[in-house]
Design a protein around this motif. Structure first.
Motif, PDB file in Angstrom:
ATOM      1  N   ARG A 119       0.833  -1.213   0.000  1.00  0.00           N
ATOM      2  CA  ARG A 119       0.000   0.000   0.000  1.00  0.00           C
ATOM      3  C   ARG A 119       0.864   1.258   0.000  1.00  0.00           C
ATOM      4  N   THR A 120       1.896   1.272   0.808  1.00  0.00           N
ATOM      5  CA  THR A 120       2.794   2.427   0.884  1.00  0.00           C
ATOM      6  C   THR A 120       3.522   2.641  -0.432  1.00  0.00           C
ATOM      7  N   MET A 121       3.971   1.565  -1.039  1.00  0.00           N
ATOM      8  CA  MET A 121       4.658   1.695  -2.326  1.00  0.00           C
ATOM      9  C   MET A 121       3.717   2.240  -3.396  1.00  0.00           C
ATOM     10  N   GLU A 122       2.462   1.815  -3.372  1.00  0.00           N
ATOM     11  CA  GLU A 122       1.475   2.348  -4.327  1.00  0.00           C
ATOM     12  C   GLU A 122       1.257   3.842  -4.098  1.00  0.00           C
ATOM     13  N   GLN A 123       1.149   4.252  -2.830  1.00  0.00           N
ATOM     14  CA  GLN A 123       0.946   5.660  -2.517  1.00  0.00           C
ATOM     15  C   GLN A 123       2.139   6.511  -2.940  1.00  0.00           C
ATOM     16  N   LEU A 124       3.322   5.939  -2.852  1.00  0.00           N
ATOM     17  CA  LEU A 124       4.538   6.644  -3.252  1.00  0.00           C
ATOM     18  C   LEU A 124       4.821   6.506  -4.747  1.00  0.00           C
ATOM     19  N   ARG A 125       3.975   5.747  -5.423  1.00  0.00           N
ATOM     20  CA  ARG A 125       4.120   5.479  -6.859  1.00  0.00           C
ATOM     21  C   ARG A 125       5.468   4.824  -7.188  1.00  0.00           C
ATOM     22  N   ILE A 126       5.903   3.958  -6.314  1.00  0.00           N
ATOM     23  CA  ILE A 126       7.121   3.180  -6.553  1.00  0.00           C
ATOM     24  C   ILE A 126       6.721   1.960  -7.376  1.00  0.00           C
TER      25      ILE A 126
END
Length: 123
Positions: free
Chosen positions: A58-65
C-alpha cells in the motif's frame, strides 16, 4: 518446479532456520509451515506478517514506486524474520516467511537461498 512440501523443506534446510511458512497474503492463511515452537506460532506469524506485506505494498502504491519487493527483513535481538513475496505467475499473492536463529544464520546466504526457492515454487 518445487511443490509446497519441497519448498518448506528447502526453506528449513537454510542454516539457522527455526520456522518456515508459505502464506497467502490475500487471506493471511499459511498454506503450509514447518518448524516453529511455543514461542514462534507460525499461524500467528503468517497472519501478522500478512499485515506487514499489505502495508508495504500500500505504501509503495501511494509513493508510486513501481518496483517489486525483494524481501522485508525484521531483525530481533536473537532472530531474523525474512519475508519474500513471490513474484512469479505461479505464486502471485504468496510470500515466503523464514524465521532464523541470528546466532546460527548467515543472513546474506539465507536471502540468496530464499530467492532461489522463490524462483522454483509451484503451488
Amino acid at each position: 518446479m518445487a511443490n509446497l512440501d519441497l519448498t518448506l523443506k528447502d526453506m528449513m534446510a537454510v542454516d539457522g532456520a527455526v520456522g518456515a511458512a508459505v502464506v497467502d497474503y490475500d487471506s493471511g492463511m499459511a498454506l503450509g509451515h514447518l518448524g516453529g515452537s511455543k514461542a514462534l506460532d507460525l499461524q500467528v506469524a503468517a497472519a501478522g506478517n500478512t499485515e506487514v506485506v499489505r502495508a508495504k505494498i500500500r505504501t509503495m502504491e501511494q509513493l508510486r514506486i513501481k518496483e517489486d519487493i525483494e524481501d522485508i527483513l525484521i531483525s530481533l535481538s536473537t532472530q531474523y524474520h525474512v519475508i519474500r513475496p513471490v513474484s512469479g505467475r505461479k505464486g502471485k499473492g504468496l510470500f515466503l516467511y523464514l524465521a532464523l536463529d541470528r546466532g546460527r544464520a548467515n543472513l546474506a546466504l539465507a536471502r540468496h537461498r530464499l530467492r532461489d526457492i522463490e524462483e522454483n515454487i509451484e503451488v
